[in-house]
Design an enzyme around this catalytic site. Structure first.
Site, PDB file in Angstrom:
ATOM      1  N   TYR A 111      33.319  41.370  28.579  1.00  0.00           N
ATOM      2  CA  TYR A 111      33.153  40.196  29.449  1.00  0.00           C
ATOM      3  C   TYR A 111      31.757  40.146  30.062  1.00  0.00           C
ATOM      4  CZ  TYR A 111      33.639  42.975  33.769  1.00  0.00           C
ATOM      5  OH  TYR A 111      33.451  43.871  34.789  1.00  0.00           O
ATOM      6  N   CYS A 112      31.375  38.925  30.468  1.00  0.00           N
ATOM      7  CA  CYS A 112      30.141  38.751  31.238  1.00  0.00           C
ATOM      8  C   CYS A 112      30.477  37.792  32.374  1.00  0.00           C
ATOM      9  CB  CYS A 112      29.016  38.229  30.358  1.00  0.00           C
ATOM     10  SG  CYS A 112      29.323  36.593  29.662  1.00  0.00           S
ATOM     11  N   LYS A 113      29.509  36.936  32.748  1.00  0.00           N
ATOM     12  CA  LYS A 113      29.786  36.024  33.856  1.00  0.00           C
ATOM     13  C   LYS A 113      30.618  34.829  33.403  1.00  0.00           C
ATOM     14  CE  LYS A 113      27.107  33.122  37.062  1.00  0.00           C
ATOM     15  NZ  LYS A 113      27.874  33.184  38.314  1.00  0.00           N
TER      16      LYS A 113
END
Lengths: 474, 260
Positions: free
Chosen positions: A432-434
Site C-alpha cells: 500500500y501507499c497513500k
C-alpha cells in the site's frame, strides 16, 4: 523588458527567458533540455537568444544549456565559484564567460549582477537584474534558482547524500545560513524568481506561487526566521524528503555535458509480438506504461508498470538504470511525450517501443500472464487477520512517520528494486501507499522479481484511515 | 579438394561458429589461421577472400533476430555502412596488392591486438565527448572510413571495431551497437569478398562447407553460452590465449618467410 516564465509541471521546475526588445536580445535562465518553448517564445517576441545561464549544476533535471549554445550559438554564463570539483567541463567547447561574485554582464539594456549564494550547492549563484545602468537605476528582481524558493530554501544535504561528500550537510547548511543573511540585506521590494515550485525534491515546503518578493519571504519563509546558526542547522536538516537516486547521475551529466537531443536516433517501433518482448526482458527493462487498473487485470510476467501520468518521470528516475536498455510498451500516441519525459532527465537509452495490446496476444491461462488483486480496506483487514499476509508500505519516510498499518514493513518505492530480498517469500504480499498508485508500481516490481501473490490496497492508506475506524493504527 | 579438406573445413567452420555463438564475436579472427593451417589452403589471398564471404553470411544471419527485436538503428547503420563499404573496397584492393606472407604478418599483429583487447577489462560504456567542432555525421563518417579500410584490407568484419565505433560516434547503447554493427560487418565482408572474387580469390566450395559447419557450431555455442554465462570472463581469457598463441606462431613463420 521582456520576462517569460516556463514551468515544467512534472519536474516542478521553473525557467525564464528575459530580454530587451529594444536590442532584440534575450537570455534563458536555468533551461530544461527540451528547448522548443524558448525558441518559440523568442521568435514570437522578436528577440534572439544570445545568452544562457544556470544558477547552479542541477541535480533534478537535465539542463538545456548545451542545447541552446549549440542551436543558437548563445554565450554561456556559468558560475566559477565553489572550488575545483564544481566546474562545468563542457564549457570550453562554446563561447563562455565564467562568473564570480560581484561580476556583471549585459544582455541588451539589462544588467545582471552575480551574487555567490552557496548552500544548496557550493557553486550556486543568484542573478540580480537591473534595467539600464547599475549606477542610475535600482534592481527590479533576483533570479534565485535553488537558493530561495517561495516559502522554502534549497536543501543543503544533497551533496552528502548524492555526491558522497562526507559530513558536508552541516557545512553547506552554515553556508546557506550566511547566504540568507546576505539575502536579508536586499531591498524588500525586490521581486524573487525561484527555480522550483511545489512538489520538487530540492526542498521540503515549496510553495505553489510562481514568484514572491524579498520582503514577503522575510516575513513568511521559515528559513529566514532564524538568527542563530545552530537552531537553523537543526531545522534545515530535519524533514527533508528522500533524495532521488537519479540525482547523482544528473549532476554528473550537467557538469560534464551530455549528448544533444538531435543526436539521439528515435527508438524502433516494433510490431506486437510476445517473443520480442521476451527477448527484450533478457536485454534490459520492459516498462508497461498502461494505467494501473488495466495492468492489474492482465500483464506480462517480468515487465515493470510505470503508468504514464504526471508522476511518470519521477518514478522513472527512481527506478530505471542509466546503463540498462529500456523498452516501452506504450500506445503510439503517447510515445513522443513519454520519450520527452525520459529525456528531460537524461534517460536516452530507449531502444524500441511496442503497443501494449501485445498483452492480449497471450491466451487465458498462458504462464506468461499475471494479474494482481485489488483489496478494499475491509478485505485487506480480513486478510491481515486470517491469512497472515505480509504488509508492505512503500510511501515516503515522512508519511510513514505520520502513521502506518502496525504490521507493515516500510521500504520506500524508490528503494524497492534494491531491497526486495528483505521481503518474506512465504506469504502473500499486501502492498500500500497513500492512494494506491505508487503501490501499483511496487506490485509490478514484486511480480517482476518472482513474487507470485501480490495484492494492492485500493485507495491506499487514505482510504484505510477513512473507512477503518475499527482498525488500530500506530 | 581432398575429402580430408572437406571435413576439416566443415570442422573449422564449426569451431568459428561455436566461438561466435559462445562469445558473441571474435570467431572470424580464427577463420584465417584455420583455413591456412587446418584446411591447408596455400594462397593467403584465397583464405582472406573466402573468410570475408563467410563473415558476411554469418553477420547477415545474425542480423535477423536483432532486427526483429528492434536492436538495429537503420539510419545510423546506413550512415556508417555506406562510407565504410566504399572504404572497404579500397582496403581490399590494397590487400590484394600486398604479397601474401606480408599480409599474414600484419594479420598476426592484428590478432595480437584483438587478443589483448579481449583480455582487458571492459570499460564503462558512457563516454562523454566534449567537442562541438565535429558534428555527429562527420564523426561517424571518419570512424566508418577508418574501420572500413582495415576491414577490407584484412578481410575481416571488423565488428570488434564497429561496436565501440558506433558507441563513440552515435553514443549508442551496447545492444543497439551490436545489432547495428552486424549490418556493417556483413556489408564490409561482402564488399571485400566481391572484390576478391573478381580476381577469382574466393573458393566457393569451402565457403559452403565453412558456413554449413558454422551454423551447426553457432547453435551449439549459443546453447552452451546460456548455461555458461557466469563464466564469460574465463571464456574470454581462454579464447584470448588461443588467439595470442596462434598469432605468435603466424608471426614467427611469416617473419622467417620475409627474411626478417
Amino acid at each position: 523588458m521582456l520576462l517569460k516564465y516556463f514551468y515544467d509541471d512534472k519536474l516542478a521546475q521553473a525557467s525564464y527567458l528575459i530580454g530587451c526588445q529594444a536590442a532584440g536580445e534575450a537570455i534563458v535562465i536555468d533551461p530544461a533540455r527540451n528547448i522548443k518553448d524558448y525558441a518559440k517564445t523568442a521568435k514570437a517576441n522578436g528577440v534572439k537568444i544570445v545568452g544562457v545561464t544556470e544558477t547552479h549544476i542541477h541535480a533534478d533535471f537535465l539542463s538545456g544549456t548545451r542545447e541552446l549554445a549549440s542551436r543558437f550559438g548563445a554565450t554561456l554564463y556559468l558560475s566559477d565559484e565553489g572550488g575545483m570539483n564544481w566546474k562545468y567541463r563542457y564549457a570550453p567547447g562554446y563561447d563562455h564567460v565564467f562568473l564570480k561574485d560581484g561580476d556583471t554582464f549585459d544582455i541588451g539594456n539589462l544588467t545582471f549582477e552575480v551574487l555567490h549564494t552557496p548552500g544548496h550547492t557550493p557553486e550556486h549563484i543568484s542573478l540580480l537584474v537591473t534595467e539600464g545602468r547599475l549606477s542610475e537605476n535600482k534592481p527590479i528582481g533576483i533570479f534565485t534558482g535553488d537558493f530561495v524558493f517561495v516559502g522554502d530554501v534549497g536543501r543543503p544535504d544533497l551533496l552528502e547524500k548524492l555526491a558522497g561528500v562526507h559530513d558536508s550537510s552541516e557545512e553547506m547548511t552554515l553556508k546557506m545560513f550566511r547566504s540568507l543573511q546576505r539575502f536579508k540585506q536586499l531591498p524588500d521590494y525586490l521581486q524573487v524568481w525561484p527555480g522550483h515550485g511545489a512538489g520538487s525534491a530540492c526542498g521540503k515546503t515549496l510553495g505553489a506561487v510562481p514568484s514572491t518578493t524579498v520582503g514577503y519571504e522575510k516575513l513568511t519563509n521559515w528559513a529566514l526566521q532564524y538568527d542563530t546558526e545552530e537552531h537553523f542547522v537543526e531545522a534545515m536538516l530535519t524533514g527533508q524528503p528522500e533524495a532521488p537516486t537519479y540525482f547523482s547521475m544528473m549532476k554528473r551529466l550537467n557538469k560534464d555535458g551530455t549528448q544533444l537531443i538531435d543526436e539521439i536516433e528515435a527508438p524502433n517501433s516494433m510490431k506486437a509480438s510476445l517473443d520480442t518482448v521476451e527477448t527484450w526482458m533478457k536485454q534490459g527493462v520492459v516498462v508497461d506504461t498502461r494505467p494501473v487498473k488495466k495492468f492489474a487485470e492482465k500483464h506480462l510476467r517480468g515487465v515493470m508498470n510505470i503508468p504514464y501520468n504526471k508522476l511518470f518521470v519521477n518514478w522513472a528516475g527512481w527506478l530505471l538504470d542509466y546503463d540498462r536498455p529500456i523498452y516501452l510498451l506504450a500506445s503510439e500516441k503517447y510515445v513522443e511525450d513519454i520519450l520527452n519525459d525520459l529525456r528531460s532527465i537524461g534517460l536516452d537509452q530507449v531502444i524500441a517501443t511496442m503497443d501494449p495490446n501485445v498483452t492480449d496476444q497471450a491466451d487465458e491461462g498462458d504462464k506468461r500472464l499475471m494479474n494482481y488483486k485489488e483489496l478494499t480496506p475491509a478485505a485487506a483487514c480480513d486478510a491481515i487477520r486470517t491469512e497472515q499476509v505480509y504488509v508492505l508500505d512503500v510511501r515516503y519516510e515522512s508519511e510513514w512517520n505520520d502513521g502506518h498499518i502496525p504490521e507493515a514493513k516500510h521500504i520506500m518505492l524508490g528503494y524497492l528494486p534494491g531491497r526486495v530480498q528483505e521481503i518474506s517469500r512465504d506469504k502473500p504480499i499486501l502492498v500500500y501507499c497513500k492512494t494506491g498508485r505508487r503501490s501499483a508500481v511496487a506490485a509490478s516490481i514484486l511480480h517482476a522479481n518472482g513474487f507470485e501473490d501480490v495484492r494492492n490496497l485500493i485507495g491506499g492508506y487514505d482510504e484505510w484511515v477513512k473507512t477503518g475506524d475499527h482498525i488500530p493504527t500506530s | 579438394m581432398t575429402s580430408i579438406q572437406v571435413i576439416s573445413s566443415i570442422i573449422s567452420g564449426g569451431i568459428v561458429g561455436f566461438v561466435l555463438g559462445l562469445l558473441g564475436g571474435g570467431g572470424s579472427i580464427l577463420a584465417v589461421p584455420l583455413l591456412l593451417y587446418a584446411v591447408g589452403i596455400q594462397d593467403p589471398h584465397i583464405v582472406i577472400g573466402t573468410t570475408a564471404f563467410s563473415v558476411a553470411v554469418n553477420a547477415y544471419t545474425n542480423l535477423i533476430p536483432h532486427a526483429r527485436a528492434g536492436h538495429v538503428h537503420w539510419k545510423s547503420a546506413l550512415y556508417f555502412t555506406i562510407p565504410g563499404a566504399i572504404s572497404a573496397y579500397f582496403g581490399s584492393a590494397l590487400g590484394k596488392m600486398v604479397p601474401g606472407k606480408q599480409l599474414l604478418f600484419f594479420f598476426a599483429i592484428l590478432m595480437i591486438v584483438m587478443a589483448v583487447k579481449m583480455a582487458l577489462p571492459k570499460k564503462k560504456t558512457n563516454q562523454v565527448i566534449e567537442s562541438r567542432d565535429q558534428s555527429n555525421l562527420l564523426r561517424i563518417i571518419i570512424v566508418a572510413i577508418l574501420v572500413g579500410l582495415l576491414s577490407g584490407f584484412f578481410g575481416i568484419g571488423g565488428g570488434f571495431l564497429i561496436v565501440p565505433g558506433l558507441m563513440f560516434a552515435m553514443k549508442m547503447p551496447m545492444i543497439t551497437a551490436i545489432g547495428t554493427s552486424l549490418f556493417s560487418v556483413g556489408t564490409f565482408g561482402l564488399t571485400t569478398a566481391v572484390n576478391y572474387s573478381i580476381s577469382g580469390l574466393v573458393n566457393w566450395w569451402i565457403v559452403l562447407e565453412f558456413v554449413g559447419g558454422g551454423i551447426l557450431g553457432g547453435m551449439l555455442g549459443a546453447y552452451i553460452a546460456a548455461s555458461l554465462s557466469k563464466r564469460r570472463k574465463t571464456l574470454n581469457y581462454i579464447f584470448s590465449g588461443v588467439v595470442m598463441t596462434v598469432a605468435i606462431y603466424m608471426l614467427i613463420i611469416n617473419a622467417k618467410a620475409l627474411h626478417f
